[in-house]
Design an enzyme around this catalytic site. Structure first.
Site, PDB file in Angstrom:
ATOM      1  N   SER A  89      10.036  21.346   8.069  1.00 42.27           N
ATOM      2  CA  SER A  89       9.532  19.985   7.870  1.00 42.27           C
ATOM      3  C   SER A  89      10.701  19.016   7.677  1.00 42.27           C
ATOM      4  CB  SER A  89       8.552  19.977   6.694  1.00 42.27           C
ATOM      5  OG  SER A  89       7.769  18.808   6.679  1.00 42.27           O
ATOM      6  N   ASP A 102      -1.398  20.750  12.870  1.00 46.44           N
ATOM      7  CA  ASP A 102      -0.419  20.065  12.032  1.00 46.44           C
ATOM      8  C   ASP A 102      -0.116  18.719  12.680  1.00 46.44           C
ATOM      9  OD1 ASP A 102       1.864  19.171  10.692  1.00 46.44           O
ATOM     10  OD2 ASP A 102       3.008  21.009  10.992  1.00 46.44           O
ATOM     11  N   HIS A 151       0.218  22.927   8.551  1.00 50.65           N
ATOM     12  CA  HIS A 151       1.553  22.666   8.019  1.00 50.65           C
ATOM     13  C   HIS A 151       1.755  23.456   6.719  1.00 50.65           C
ATOM     14  CE1 HIS A 151       5.147  20.083   7.958  1.00 50.65           C
ATOM     15  NE2 HIS A 151       5.051  20.142   6.645  1.00 50.65           N
TER      16      HIS A 151
END
Length: 316
Positions: free
Chosen positions: A160, A255, A285
């Protein structure tokens, strides 16, 4: 493909308990909530040969020493090394939250892992996280011999926001004449903070990572919106992606960042960079650290291990 039934059940549980979303909380409360979430689904942490707390001393700029944690899967000298950069929207997360993941990563790959506690926003806004990651990369190369690590076999990796930082480091190292990075591992990375992707529209509500939460992260990290145009914030906007290290890019289908990661993999490939790309069907996610919920978390470790043991970089 729709949500995996386990993803759907987990999201339904979060809805039933009416857990506040991260962007609805004060920053310090959101940090505690993020840690509790990571702790709850991490599974049993694996034993490793050694764990060492590091202090990265620096005089080059303000900010004081940086903390990091070194995981050794064996006591063998000269282990190759992964610099791990955690997720959390540049605002949440720390080494402790990712302890189980880093242990498992070290064991799966047979590589040492150095996990960095970079400074967080809003106390330290862009480009503080970039500066810290860049310092840590150079520090690691400089101190590798004393740590009995092999800096000639160096990987940058993150999930991320950490994937964002890892991608930026690959670009900075290329343009700055080193350090030499053998591979970049980008797990559902945020690489283009200006574009609106179809996956953001499709999965930006009710799929754990909310579009509102991403906007909140951006508000914490950037003093001015124009900073998102900087390639150090949006590595997809770099003038060139040629001559970068081979990349493994992993995304989750359900996601908001899925298309961002996929497009970045395409950019790299179009520029001649060797790329391995995997999208995990039905996943949301954050799945890679949830060992107690998803066997796909272990599958990502196996995929990373195969990529890092391949011929693209280890033969040199």
């Amino acid at each position: 493909m729709p949500l995996d039934p386990r993803s759907a059940a987990w999201l339904a549980m979060l809805h039933r308990i009416d857990a506040p979303r991260l962007h609805e909380l004060p920053v310090e409360v959101a940090r505690r909530s993020f840690y509790k979430l990571m702790f709850a689904y991490r599974g049993e942490p694996e034993a490793v040969a050694a764990v060492e707390e590091l202090q990265l001393m620096r005089r080059e700029h303000a900010g004081g020493p940086l903390a990091a944690r070194l995981y050794r899967p064996s006591l063998e000298a000269g282990l190759p090394v992964i610099l791990w950069l955690h997720g959390g929207g540049w605002t949440l997360g720390d080494v402790a939250a990712y302890d189980a993941w880093c242990r498992a990563l070290a064991n799966a790959t047979g590589m040492a892992v150095v996990a960095l506690d970079y400074r967080l926003a809003p106390e330290h806004q862009f480009p503080a996280a970039v500066d810290d990651a860049w310092f840590a990369l150079r520090w690691l190369v400089r101190e590798a011999q004393g740590l009995a690590l092999d800096s000639d076999h160096l990987v940058v990796a993150g999930d991320s926001a950490g994937g964002n930082l890892a991608a930026v480091l690959a670009l900075k190292a290329r343009d700055g004449g080193g350090p030499a990075i053998r591979q970049q591992v980008l797990i559902y990375p945020a690489t283009d903070l200006l574009s609106e992707f179809e996956s953001g529209r499709r999965y930006g509500a009710g799929h754990f990572l909310e579009r509102e939460t991403m906007a909140w992260f951006h508000h914490q990290y950037f003093a001015r919106g124009i900073e998102k145009q900087d390639w150090r914030a949006s590595p997809a906007l770099a003038a060139s992606h040629a001559n970068l290290p081979p990349a493994l890019v992993i995304t989750a289908e359900c996601d908001p960042l899925a298309d961002d990661g996929a497009r970045y993999a395409e950019r790299l490939q179009a520029a001649g960079v060797p790329v391995q790309y995997s999208e995990y069907a039905g996943m949301v996610h954050g799945f890679v650290t949830m060992f107690s919920l998803f066997e796909e978390a272990r599958a990502t470790l196996n995929e990373i291990s195969r990529a890092l043991k391949g011929p693209d970089w280890r033969e040199a």
